[in-house]
Design an enzyme around this catalytic site. Structure first.
Site: not given
Ligand code: 3PG
Length: 201
Positions: A46, A133
């Site tokens: 990421e 998340k």
């Protein structure tokens, strides 16, 4: 039935187990860090938007075989669009914004909003999100994530923030879909990471 690109990305993240979060002060430092992660056997990365040149880095590494590249710390619709255009397969936000969620829904990338409270989870669920998340997950702890599973049994979390790679397996065992690890990845060798991955097989 054939899997959609977003379903495939979701499966790839679950298979990877660990998502390496790259946050660097400069583009060259980020580039070096990504190469070190690849050498350590990392398969999901990421690239955060506080990193200069994030879109360019995404475009460069998204072309690499066997590497799943996404965008992180996306807080505005424009960033999400840029990230998707650059080839990000998943887009992660530290928090929940209805406006960003609406924009991200129109993109061909898997959007993962960030939450920490039950109210934020309810808001994300109302917009149709089931994979969230949990940030900062490490600070809240595994017991916090397990507690959330009571009222939210259908939600899968990707805890991130303050998590050591050596604890990834514990989070996965507690039900996390995958775990985001940033700065602490530097503390472990490729051999340590291999041991972590092997325990999961
Ligand atoms: C971040 O915001 O950089 C990520 O959540 C990773 O955090 P960490 O460096 O504490 O793992």
């Amino acid at each position: 039935m054939e899997m959609s690109m977003i379903e495939k990305t979701q499966e790839q993240l679950a298979n990877a187990g660990l998502i390496a979060v790259v946050r660097a002060k400069g583009m060259e430092a980020a580039d070096d860090a990504i190469h070190r992660l690849i050498d350590k056997g990392i398969t999901a990365i990421e690239i955060t938007y506080t990193t200069p040149g994030a879109s360019e880095l995404i475009a460069k590494f998204a072309k690499m075989d066997g590497l799943l590249v996404g965008a992180g710390t996306v807080t505005e619709g424009l960033q999400a669009r840029e990230a998707a255009d650059a080839g990000a397969k998943f887009i992660v936000s530290p928090g929940f914004s209805g406006e960003l969620a609406d924009e991200a829904a129109s993109l061909d990338a898997f959007f993962i909003p960030g939450v920490i409270t039950p109210s934020e989870i309810m808001e994300a669920v109302s917009k149709g999100f089931r994979i969230l998340k949990l940030f900062p997950g490490g600070t809240s702890g595994i017991s916090y994530m397990k507690n959330l599973a009571g009222p939210f049994p259908d939600i899968r979390f990707i805890p991130t923030g303050g998590i050591h790679p050596g604890d990834v397996e514990k989070w996965l065992d507690a039900g996390a879909l995958a775990v985001g690890v940033g700065s602490q990845l530097d503390k472990v060798s490729a051999e340590d990471l291999q041991r972590i991955f092997q325990r999961r097989i």
